[in-house]
Motif scaffolding. Sequence first.
Motif, PDB file in Angstrom:
ATOM      1  N   VAL A  65      72.776  20.888 -47.736  1.00 30.30           N
ATOM      2  CA  VAL A  65      72.047  20.222 -48.824  1.00 30.30           C
ATOM      3  C   VAL A  65      72.849  19.005 -49.271  1.00 30.30           C
ATOM      4  O   VAL A  65      73.923  19.141 -49.870  1.00 30.30           O
ATOM      5  N   GLN A 102      65.176  17.532 -50.630  1.00 28.13           N
ATOM      6  CA  GLN A 102      65.190  16.672 -49.449  1.00 28.13           C
ATOM      7  C   GLN A 102      64.922  15.226 -49.862  1.00 28.13           C
ATOM      8  O   GLN A 102      64.071  14.944 -50.708  1.00 28.13           O
ATOM      9  N   LEU A 123      73.420  26.991 -53.683  1.00 27.08           N
ATOM     10  CA  LEU A 123      73.398  25.607 -53.224  1.00 27.08           C
ATOM     11  C   LEU A 123      74.796  25.004 -53.193  1.00 27.08           C
ATOM     12  O   LEU A 123      75.082  24.129 -52.366  1.00 27.08           O
ATOM     13  N   LYS A 172      72.779  17.046 -54.426  1.00 26.11           N
ATOM     14  CA  LYS A 172      73.257  18.151 -55.254  1.00 26.11           C
ATOM     15  C   LYS A 172      72.673  18.098 -56.668  1.00 26.11           C
ATOM     16  O   LYS A 172      72.242  17.043 -57.145  1.00 26.11           O
ATOM     17  N   ASP A 223      76.175  25.607 -49.852  1.00 26.69           N
ATOM     18  CA  ASP A 223      75.349  25.176 -48.727  1.00 26.69           C
ATOM     19  C   ASP A 223      75.634  23.716 -48.376  1.00 26.69           C
ATOM     20  O   ASP A 223      75.163  22.796 -49.047  1.00 26.69           O
ATOM     21  N   THR A 246      63.449  24.964 -54.170  1.00 25.82           N
ATOM     22  CA  THR A 246      64.461  24.015 -54.645  1.00 25.82           C
ATOM     23  C   THR A 246      65.019  23.187 -53.497  1.00 25.82           C
ATOM     24  O   THR A 246      65.146  21.953 -53.593  1.00 25.82           O
ATOM     25  N   LYS A 247      65.370  23.839 -52.389  1.00 30.35           N
ATOM     26  CA  LYS A 247      65.915  23.114 -51.239  1.00 30.35           C
ATOM     27  C   LYS A 247      64.887  22.131 -50.674  1.00 30.35           C
ATOM     28  O   LYS A 247      65.243  21.015 -50.271  1.00 30.35           O
ATOM     29  N   TYR A 248      63.632  22.533 -50.663  1.00 27.08           N
ATOM     30  CA  TYR A 248      62.585  21.636 -50.179  1.00 27.08           C
ATOM     31  C   TYR A 248      62.502  20.383 -51.052  1.00 27.08           C
ATOM     32  O   TYR A 248      62.441  19.260 -50.548  1.00 27.08           O
ATOM     33  N   LEU A 279      64.911  29.588 -54.161  1.00 25.99           N
ATOM     34  CA  LEU A 279      65.848  28.829 -53.325  1.00 25.99           C
ATOM     35  C   LEU A 279      65.085  27.921 -52.357  1.00 25.99           C
ATOM     36  O   LEU A 279      65.429  26.737 -52.195  1.00 25.99           O
ATOM     37  N   ARG A 280      64.060  28.449 -51.700  1.00 27.07           N
ATOM     38  CA  ARG A 280      63.308  27.651 -50.727  1.00 27.07           C
ATOM     39  C   ARG A 280      62.632  26.456 -51.397  1.00 27.07           C
ATOM     40  O   ARG A 280      62.679  25.334 -50.879  1.00 27.07           O
TER      41      ARG A 280
END
Length: 380
Positions: free
Chosen positions: A182, A143, A176, A185, A179, A138-140, A135-136
Motif C-alpha cells: 500500500v 489506490q 495497513l 498511507k 502492508d 480501504t485498500k481499494y 480492509l478490502r
Amino acid sequence: MGVKFCCLFSYRYCLLKKIARIFHATRYACEVLNYVIDTFDKLEPSSSEHVKTTDTLFDGVEVRIFEPSPKQDKTLKRSVIYIHGGGWALASASMFLFYNNLCRIMAESLDALIVSIEYRLVPDVHFPEQFYDALRATKYFLQSDILAKYSVDPSRIAISGDSAGGNLAAAVCQQLSLDDSVSNKLKLQALIYPVLQALDFNTPSYQQNTNMPVLSRFVMVKFWIGYFNGNYDFVDSMLINNHTSLDVSQAVSFRGRLNWSSLLPSTFKKNYKPVIQPTGKAEIIQEIPALLDIRAAPLLAEKEIFQSQPKTYILTCENDVLRDDGIMYAKRLESAGVEVTLDHFDDCFHGCMIFTIWPTNFSSGHRTRDSYIKWLDENL
C-alpha cells in the motif's frame, strides 16, 4: 419549560433503556433492533442539496460515498473512511437517523469526501469477515487511480469509526501499517468510544458502568460472542474473566499488554480492583481463539505495531463500559511515540454521537460530534 425538558429527556432515556432491554432479553436481538432502527429511519428524508450520495462497490464491498458540492478551484479534497458501529451486528451506513446523517454532516463541515463502509453483519457473517470487508474496501480506495477518480489528495486521508466500527478502523490501520504493497498511507485515525479488547471485562469502566444503557457489560460480551460465532453459554464465565484466568496459558503473553493498573490514570482507576481468576475455563479460548487475535482486539498488539500508527484521536465517555479500552489504547500509542489526542467527556454515554435527531436528540451527541469534526478539520 423545565418540566417539558425533563419529560422529553426522560422519554429519550427510557427509549434507550428499552432498546437495551430488548437486546438483553431476546435471542433474536439483532433482527429486532435493526427493525426498530429501520423504523425510525423512515421518519426522515435522506436527501441533501449540498452533498451527493452514491452507493457503489469497492472490491466487492458495499460503500456509500458522500461527496460535497465541487468548488470552482478544483483542488484535491481530503477524505475520511468511516466505519459504523453496532456490535458488528447492527446498523447501516445508509441509515438516515444515524450514520447517513453523521457522514453527510462530516462531508459538509469538512468539505471532504466521506467513504462509509457497509460491511456485512452478524449473523450472516462472523469474524474475520467484517475485518476483511473493511480492509478490502480501504485498500481499494487507497489506490492512486481510485483517489484520482474522486479527486482526493493521497496525503490527506483518515480512517475513523465508532464502537465496533472503531475496532475495525483500528485493526485496519494496524494491518495497513504492516502492508508494504500500500503506497498511499493513512494520515490520521480517529476512534470514537472504540471496543478494543476482550481479555478483561472487569476494567474499572466495565465495573462502574455494568448496567449502563445503551451498552451494558452483558450486552458487550454477547456482541463479542456473536462476532466470533461462539457459544453463548460462555457469557457468565467471561463476565468474571474465567476465559483469561491464570491457568489459561494462551492469555499469559497478552496480560502485560493490558495491565490497566499501570495504563490508567488514578482518576479512572478510582477504588476498583483487578479481577484475575486463579483458575477458570481454558476451553473458552480453545474454542474461541479469536478472543486473542489482534485483528479483533487491537489493544493487544505488540509495541512495534503501535510505533507505526499515524496521529490519533480517541473520544471516550465516562458513562461507558468501553471508556478504559480507549484510554489504554491512547496510553500505549503515546508510549510508542505516537501523537495522540484523548478527548474525554465526563457527562456522556456510549453511542451518544449519533443521537442528534428526534426521537434521540441529545446535547451530548452534538457536543461530541462537534469536537470530533473540529479535530479532523484542524488535523486532516
